[in-house]
Design an enzyme around this catalytic site. Structure first.
Site, PDB file in Angstrom:
ATOM      1  N   GLY A  14     -15.358  99.063 -65.284  1.00  0.00           N
ATOM      2  CA  GLY A  14     -15.570  99.040 -63.428  1.00  0.00           C
ATOM      3  C   GLY A  14     -14.709  98.490 -62.662  1.00  0.00           C
ATOM      4  N   GLY A  18     -15.178  97.044 -55.323  1.00  0.00           N
ATOM      5  CA  GLY A  18     -16.475  96.793 -55.830  1.00  0.00           C
ATOM      6  C   GLY A  18     -17.181  95.859 -56.454  1.00  0.00           C
ATOM      7  N   SER A 144     -29.958  98.924 -61.868  1.00  0.00           N
ATOM      8  CA  SER A 144     -30.083  99.289 -60.557  1.00  0.00           C
ATOM      9  C   SER A 144     -32.090  99.023 -59.668  1.00  0.00           C
ATOM     10  CB  SER A 144     -29.433 100.149 -59.495  1.00  0.00           C
ATOM     11  OG  SER A 144     -30.179 101.228 -58.569  1.00  0.00           O
ATOM     12  N   TYR A 157     -29.970 109.636 -61.003  1.00  0.00           N
ATOM     13  CA  TYR A 157     -29.417 107.814 -61.584  1.00  0.00           C
ATOM     14  C   TYR A 157     -30.483 107.380 -61.466  1.00  0.00           C
ATOM     15  CZ  TYR A 157     -27.682 103.576 -59.252  1.00  0.00           C
ATOM     16  OH  TYR A 157     -27.074 102.485 -58.988  1.00  0.00           O
TER      17      TYR A 157
HETATM   18  P1  NDP Z   1     -17.433 101.344 -56.938  1.00  0.00           P
HETATM   19  O1  NDP Z   1     -17.696 102.800 -56.972  1.00  0.00           O
HETATM   20  O2  NDP Z   1     -17.572 100.869 -55.837  1.00  0.00           O
HETATM   21  O3  NDP Z   1     -16.598 101.113 -58.171  1.00  0.00           O
HETATM   22  C1  NDP Z   1     -17.197 101.777 -58.979  1.00  0.00           C
HETATM   23  C2  NDP Z   1     -16.129 101.518 -59.942  1.00  0.00           C
HETATM   24  O4  NDP Z   1     -16.531 102.267 -61.746  1.00  0.00           O
HETATM   25  C3  NDP Z   1     -15.262 102.229 -59.552  1.00  0.00           C
HETATM   26  O5  NDP Z   1     -14.256 100.587 -60.348  1.00  0.00           O
HETATM   27  C4  NDP Z   1     -14.943 102.744 -60.882  1.00  0.00           C
HETATM   28  O6  NDP Z   1     -12.930 103.299 -60.577  1.00  0.00           O
HETATM   29  C5  NDP Z   1     -15.518 102.932 -61.639  1.00  0.00           C
HETATM   30  N1  NDP Z   1     -15.614 103.529 -62.987  1.00  0.00           N
HETATM   31  C6  NDP Z   1     -16.436 104.728 -61.916  1.00  0.00           C
HETATM   32  N2  NDP Z   1     -16.808 105.664 -62.755  1.00  0.00           N
HETATM   33  C7  NDP Z   1     -16.175 105.344 -64.459  1.00  0.00           C
HETATM   34  C8  NDP Z   1     -15.750 106.158 -65.398  1.00  0.00           C
HETATM   35  N3  NDP Z   1     -16.512 107.233 -66.166  1.00  0.00           N
HETATM   36  N4  NDP Z   1     -15.352 105.603 -66.067  1.00  0.00           N
HETATM   37  C9  NDP Z   1     -14.330 104.343 -65.826  1.00  0.00           C
HETATM   38  N5  NDP Z   1     -14.455 103.634 -65.012  1.00  0.00           N
HETATM   39  C10 NDP Z   1     -15.362 104.289 -63.979  1.00  0.00           C
HETATM   40  O7  NDP Z   1     -19.715 101.271 -57.412  1.00  0.00           O
HETATM   41  P2  NDP Z   1     -20.399  99.730 -56.613  1.00  0.00           P
HETATM   42  O8  NDP Z   1     -19.482  98.875 -56.862  1.00  0.00           O
HETATM   43  O9  NDP Z   1     -21.139 100.310 -55.910  1.00  0.00           O
HETATM   44  O10 NDP Z   1     -21.147 100.178 -57.980  1.00  0.00           O
HETATM   45  C11 NDP Z   1     -20.995  99.477 -59.975  1.00  0.00           C
HETATM   46  C12 NDP Z   1     -21.987  99.288 -60.303  1.00  0.00           C
HETATM   47  O11 NDP Z   1     -23.006  98.985 -59.442  1.00  0.00           O
HETATM   48  C13 NDP Z   1     -22.631 101.075 -60.776  1.00  0.00           C
HETATM   49  O12 NDP Z   1     -22.876 100.881 -61.683  1.00  0.00           O
HETATM   50  C14 NDP Z   1     -23.474 101.318 -59.374  1.00  0.00           C
HETATM   51  O13 NDP Z   1     -24.675 102.214 -60.329  1.00  0.00           O
HETATM   52  C15 NDP Z   1     -24.451  99.790 -59.667  1.00  0.00           C
HETATM   53  N6  NDP Z   1     -25.185  99.693 -58.369  1.00  0.00           N
HETATM   54  C16 NDP Z   1     -24.743  99.670 -56.888  1.00  0.00           C
HETATM   55  C17 NDP Z   1     -25.386  99.386 -55.938  1.00  0.00           C
HETATM   56  C18 NDP Z   1     -24.839  99.503 -54.833  1.00  0.00           C
HETATM   57  O14 NDP Z   1     -25.825  99.086 -53.919  1.00  0.00           O
HETATM   58  N7  NDP Z   1     -23.464  99.358 -54.619  1.00  0.00           N
HETATM   59  C19 NDP Z   1     -27.139  99.069 -56.385  1.00  0.00           C
HETATM   60  C20 NDP Z   1     -27.307  98.716 -57.544  1.00  0.00           C
HETATM   61  C21 NDP Z   1     -26.648  99.052 -58.981  1.00  0.00           C
HETATM   62  P3  NDP Z   1     -12.332 104.804 -61.192  1.00  0.00           P
HETATM   63  O15 NDP Z   1     -13.289 105.415 -60.156  1.00  0.00           O
HETATM   64  O16 NDP Z   1     -11.567 104.311 -61.053  1.00  0.00           O
HETATM   65  O17 NDP Z   1     -13.012 104.738 -62.349  1.00  0.00           O
END
Ligand code: NDP
Length: 264
Positions: A14, A18, A144, A157
């Site tokens: 990912g 983000g 998280s 989640y």
């Molecule tokens: P974003 O949605 O901004 O980014 C998520 C990333 O993960 C993207 O690069 C997406 O790319 C990738 N991704 C999602 N599903 C898959 C998959 N099945 N296989 C491969 N890649 C995947 O999320 P955030 O940056 O907000 O979150 C990142 C992490 O931080 C997550 O695990 C989230 O739970 C955790 N988190 C976030 C918080 C927040 O406030 N933002 C707080 C606490 C934890 P693509 O869609 O192209 O696959």
């Protein structure tokens, strides 16, 4: 501060947007070469090209769905064909959910289990021998605050992130004899595109814009009264990757503007 990471190789799931993108850039700034995975191939390729030209490090893009074991096998094969080992693994890919336990189907539970837990299990299992080739390494699991302090609308989640943090603790004990440090980061409210999407959906139900919803949430939940930026969180990841954090093993670190309501 020299974080002593120049020339290392990090695999980040990912990494295209983000938090994952901010961590990727922060590591690239320290001279770390990257392998980034995400599903959206075009976005991933563009991000990799941009990071490569901005920071002058090697960046490999692997389009993959980390909730699928075949895709994980293919990530590992591609990494092995290009590199002798890996120094850093960041299990970051994930996303929020919205459901009631009473009617959420098995398939939804299974998807989040595969994405938040099995991806980390499968990647860690495959990467540990590659870290042993390098004499050690670092695995960071991005869980998280919800792993400890649940949000009401997303029980799947909360549950799968809690499982990830327990997996991380168990793995830490098993991996440290190989000089591999495993830790968990529990972010609070970090303003990423995922949150903006959630805010428009949840805000709409209350007649609020996404910004109004986010501002209210931050003031209601966090003593600091605002969302954190992905960059603020990324500094913390970089420190945990660094040999300067050499005695940090099997811990869970909150980066949450004071939101956690208990003493850990
Ligand atoms: P974003 O949605 O901004 O980014 C998520 C990333 O993960 C993207 O690069 C997406 O790319 C990738 N991704 C999602 N599903 C898959 C998959 N099945 N296989 C491969 N890649 C995947 O999320 P955030 O940056 O907000 O979150 C990142 C992490 O931080 C997550 O695990 C989230 O739970 C955790 N988190 C976030 C918080 C927040 O406030 N933002 C707080 C606490 C934890 P693509 O869609 O192209 O696959």
């Amino acid at each position: 501060m020299d974080v002593q990471l120049k020339g290392k190789l990090a695999l980040i799931t990912g990494g295209s947007v983000g938090i994952g993108l901010a961590v990727s850039k922060a590591l690239a700034k320290e001279g770390v070469n990257l392998v980034l995975c995400a599903r959206d191939k075009e976005r991933l390729r563009k991000v990799c090209k941009d990071i490569q030209s901005e920071f002058g490090v090697e960046v490999m893009a692997i389009a993959a769905d980390v909730s699928k074991s075949d895709d994980i096998n293919s990530i590992i094969e591609k990494v092995k064909s290009a590199y002798d080992g890996i120094d850093i693994l960041i299990n970051n890919a994930g996303t929020g959910s919205e459901e009631k336990i009473i009617d959420a189907p098995d398939e939804k539970w299974q998807y989040y289990w595969d994405l938040h837990v099995m991806a980390a299990v499968r990647l860690s299992r495959a990467v540990i021998p590659l870290m042993q080739n390098k004499g050690g390494g670092v695995i960071l699991n991005n869980a998280s605050i919800c792993a400890k302090q649940p949000l009401g609308y997303e029980p799947i989640y909360n549950t799968t992130k809690a499982a990830l943090s327990m997996f991380s603790k168990c793995l830490a004990n098993e991996a440290i004899p190989f000089n591999i440090r495993v830790n968990t980061v529990n972010p609070g409210l970090i303003l990423t595109p995922d949150w903006k999407k959630t805010a428009s959906a949840l805000g709409e139900k209350e007649g609020l814009t996404a910004d109004q919803y986010l501002d209210r949430l931050a003031k209601e939940y966090t003593p600091i009264g605002r969302f954190g930026t992905p960059e603020e969180l990324a500094h913390f990841f970089v420190f945990l990757c660094s040999p300067l954090a050499s005695y940090s093993v099997g811990s869970t670190y909150y980066v949450d503007g004071g939101w956690l309501n208990v003493v850990e």
